[in-house]
Design a protein around this motif. Structure first.
Motif, mmCIF file in Angstrom:
data_model
loop_
_atom_site.group_PDB
_atom_site.id
_atom_site.type_symbol
_atom_site.label_atom_id
_atom_site.label_comp_id
_atom_site.label_asym_id
_atom_site.label_seq_id
_atom_site.Cartn_x
_atom_site.Cartn_y
_atom_site.Cartn_z
ATOM 1 N N PHE A 108 0.837 -1.207 0.000
ATOM 2 C CA PHE A 108 0.000 0.000 0.000
ATOM 3 C C PHE A 108 0.872 1.258 0.000
ATOM 4 O O PHE A 108 0.608 2.202 -0.754
ATOM 5 C CB PHE A 108 -0.914 -0.002 1.228
ATOM 6 N N PHE A 109 1.927 1.272 0.806
ATOM 7 C CA PHE A 109 2.807 2.431 0.861
ATOM 8 C C PHE A 109 3.524 2.635 -0.472
ATOM 9 O O PHE A 109 3.563 3.760 -1.002
ATOM 10 C CB PHE A 109 3.837 2.249 1.975
ATOM 11 N N LEU A 110 4.094 1.570 -1.026
ATOM 12 C CA LEU A 110 4.829 1.688 -2.294
ATOM 13 C C LEU A 110 3.914 2.179 -3.406
ATOM 14 O O LEU A 110 4.276 3.068 -4.178
ATOM 15 C CB LEU A 110 5.438 0.338 -2.673
ATOM 16 N N ARG A 111 2.718 1.594 -3.484
ATOM 17 C CA ARG A 111 1.801 1.924 -4.576
ATOM 18 C C ARG A 111 1.198 3.316 -4.422
ATOM 19 O O ARG A 111 0.935 4.000 -5.403
ATOM 20 C CB ARG A 111 0.680 0.875 -4.606
ATOM 21 N N SER A 112 0.972 3.736 -3.180
ATOM 22 C CA SER A 112 0.306 5.016 -2.941
ATOM 23 C C SER A 112 1.256 6.200 -3.030
ATOM 24 O O SER A 112 0.846 7.296 -3.434
ATOM 25 C CB SER A 112 -0.367 5.005 -1.564
ATOM 26 N N PHE A 113 2.521 5.997 -2.654
ATOM 27 C CA PHE A 113 3.426 7.139 -2.553
ATOM 28 C C PHE A 113 4.657 7.056 -3.455
ATOM 29 O O PHE A 113 5.330 8.071 -3.646
ATOM 30 C CB PHE A 113 3.884 7.298 -1.102
ATOM 31 N N LEU A 114 4.955 5.889 -4.005
ATOM 32 C CA LEU A 114 6.163 5.765 -4.824
ATOM 33 C C LEU A 114 5.845 5.413 -6.272
ATOM 34 O O LEU A 114 6.014 6.239 -7.162
ATOM 35 C CB LEU A 114 7.110 4.727 -4.205
ATOM 36 N N TRP A 115 5.390 4.187 -6.517
ATOM 37 C CA TRP A 115 5.150 3.756 -7.903
ATOM 38 C C TRP A 115 3.849 2.980 -7.990
ATOM 39 O O TRP A 115 3.520 2.200 -7.113
ATOM 40 C CB TRP A 115 6.289 2.855 -8.398
ATOM 41 N N GLU A 116 3.140 3.199 -9.102
ATOM 42 C CA GLU A 116 1.896 2.470 -9.339
ATOM 43 C C GLU A 116 1.938 1.846 -10.734
ATOM 44 O O GLU A 116 2.313 2.502 -11.696
ATOM 45 C CB GLU A 116 0.688 3.410 -9.235
ATOM 46 N N PRO A 117 1.551 0.575 -10.863
ATOM 47 C CA PRO A 117 1.536 -0.070 -12.183
ATOM 48 C C PRO A 117 0.216 0.157 -12.912
ATOM 49 O O PRO A 117 -0.854 0.205 -12.300
ATOM 50 C CB PRO A 117 1.731 -1.550 -11.837
ATOM 51 N N PHE A 118 0.297 0.300 -14.231
ATOM 52 C CA PHE A 118 -0.877 0.408 -15.084
ATOM 53 C C PHE A 118 -0.665 -0.431 -16.336
ATOM 54 O O PHE A 118 0.467 -0.764 -16.684
ATOM 55 C CB PHE A 118 -1.125 1.865 -15.517
ATOM 56 N N TYR A 166 5.433 10.405 -6.829
ATOM 57 C CA TYR A 166 5.901 11.522 -6.009
ATOM 58 C C TYR A 166 6.557 12.638 -6.806
ATOM 59 O O TYR A 166 6.869 13.694 -6.253
ATOM 60 C CB TYR A 166 6.861 11.022 -4.931
ATOM 61 N N THR A 167 6.793 12.426 -8.104
ATOM 62 C CA THR A 167 7.456 13.445 -8.921
ATOM 63 C C THR A 167 6.747 14.789 -8.829
ATOM 64 O O THR A 167 7.381 15.838 -8.711
ATOM 65 C CB THR A 167 7.526 12.993 -10.389
ATOM 66 N N TYR A 168 5.420 14.763 -8.911
ATOM 67 C CA TYR A 168 4.648 16.005 -8.935
ATOM 68 C C TYR A 168 4.049 16.349 -7.568
ATOM 69 O O TYR A 168 3.084 17.108 -7.480
ATOM 70 C CB TYR A 168 3.524 15.902 -9.964
ATOM 71 N N GLY A 169 4.621 15.811 -6.510
ATOM 72 C CA GLY A 169 4.118 16.113 -5.172
ATOM 73 C C GLY A 169 3.543 14.882 -4.494
ATOM 74 O O GLY A 169 3.100 13.942 -5.152
ATOM 75 N N ILE A 170 3.547 14.896 -3.174
ATOM 76 C CA ILE A 170 3.008 13.788 -2.391
ATOM 77 C C ILE A 170 1.509 13.994 -2.193
ATOM 78 O O ILE A 170 1.075 15.059 -1.744
ATOM 79 C CB ILE A 170 3.701 13.683 -1.020
ATOM 80 N N ARG A 171 0.725 12.976 -2.538
ATOM 81 C CA ARG A 171 -0.729 13.073 -2.442
ATOM 82 C C ARG A 171 -1.273 11.958 -1.559
ATOM 83 O O ARG A 171 -0.715 10.856 -1.527
ATOM 84 C CB ARG A 171 -1.366 12.985 -3.841
ATOM 85 N N LEU A 172 -2.346 12.262 -0.865
ATOM 86 C CA LEU A 172 -3.004 11.260 -0.039
ATOM 87 C C LEU A 172 -3.679 10.224 -0.942
ATOM 88 O O LEU A 172 -4.317 10.597 -1.934
ATOM 89 C CB LEU A 172 -4.046 11.900 0.868
#
Length: 304
Positions: free
Chosen positions: A94-104, A126-132
């Protein structure tokens, strides 16, 4: 292009699983384990008392059962054991996918030749900012999207859908598109012809160019004899007054806090020409890597 996450609503599924398994894990650590320890101590005390009485009566007693009694009382129930095992794994994912990298997964051809149908890509969150997660609210400002970035974002007309396009205009830019050529802030974009591109889905060749935006370059396709865009398909999107449309030309001044997006497969892409600007609040992240395409493993590599 309607993007496909590896699993639909995966972030919400992960969050629910993390909350459930985490609650069970904490309940076990702070409540259930103490209850099991108390029950084990009571059983051991009873066993020791019975053993002592039998021994005093001259009856020989096996003493190797003590460890088994303790282990039996301290053993976690199966559902607690599995929850405790899964919780840290789910939390890390959850942490990796939400704040670092997400697969599509790329489902359509609107970003050909840059991205092909079936490409599995990674998006930098995270490139364009940290989002909830889930609500996608930015809490830490970092970098802003730049012209030429391949960006994933929430479709302005349906926030449940993820789209991927290329950033053509940033806030304040004046974008003109005429005869399938871009002009950015009064400067015509340079185009270098390449060999015609054979469509993978049907036996059709497309015009193939290197498009050199200010600060970046990438490949695009044009179809013949299609027009620059279909004027009849242009929608009444928010801040449309910032755009001036005619039969084969439009000019848009990108509003503050918004971005103008286009697909690289220019005549086969529904993008900002038709449904308008992408607000900053809709940004998901920057696509940076094709990590697999099972139909063509040679596709693996960075996204330009």
């Amino acid at each position: 292009m309607n993007m496909q996450p590896i699993l639909a609503n995966f972030a919400l599924i992960l969050l629910v699983l993390m909350v459930i398994t985490g609650a069970i894990w904490f309940w076990d650590v702070f409540v259930l384990s103490k209850q099991r320890r108390a029950a084990a101590n009571a059983a051991l005390a009873e066993y020791d008392a019975r053993t002592a009485k039998l021994t005093s009566d001259g009856i020989k007693v096996e003493t190797n059962k003590r460890a088994a009694i303790e282990a039996a009382h301290l053993r976690q129930p199966t559902w607690v054991e599995y929850s405790g095992s899964f919780f840290p794994v789910i939390a890390i994912v959850f942490f990796l996918r939400s704040f670092l990298w997400e697969p599509f997964k790329i489902p359509s051809s609107s970003m050909v030749p840059t991205l092909q149908i079936g490409d599995l890509i990674l998006v930098n969150k995270y490139t364009y900012g940290i989002r909830l997660p889930i609500i996608n609210k930015k809490i830490i400002e970092l970098n802003n999207p730049e012209r030429g970035d391949v960006m994933v974002f929430k479709y302005p007309k349906d926030m449940s859908q993820d789209y991927i396009k290329r950033v053509i205009g940033v806030p304040g830019d004046k974008i003109t598109y005429e005869n399938k050529r871009l002009t950015v802030n009064g400067t015509p974009v340079e185009y270098t012809p390449l060999d015609d591109y054979l469509d993978d889905e049907k036996p059709v060749y497309h015009k193939h160019f290197i498009e050199k935006l200010p600060g970046s370059q990438h490949r695009i396709l044009n179809s013949e004899p299609a027009r620059s865009f279909n004027l009849d398909a242009v929608e009444n999107f928010p801040q449309r007054a910032a755009c001036d449309y005619s039969y084969d030309k439009f000019t848009c001044i990108v509003p503050e806090g918004n971005y103008f997006m286009m697909g690289d497969n220019r005549d086969n892409s529904a993008d900002s020409r038709y449904w308008g600007f992408v607000p900053d609040k809709n940004i998901v992240g920057k696509a940076f890597l094709v990590w697999m395409n099972f139909g063509d493993p040679k596709r693996i590599g960075s996204i330009q």
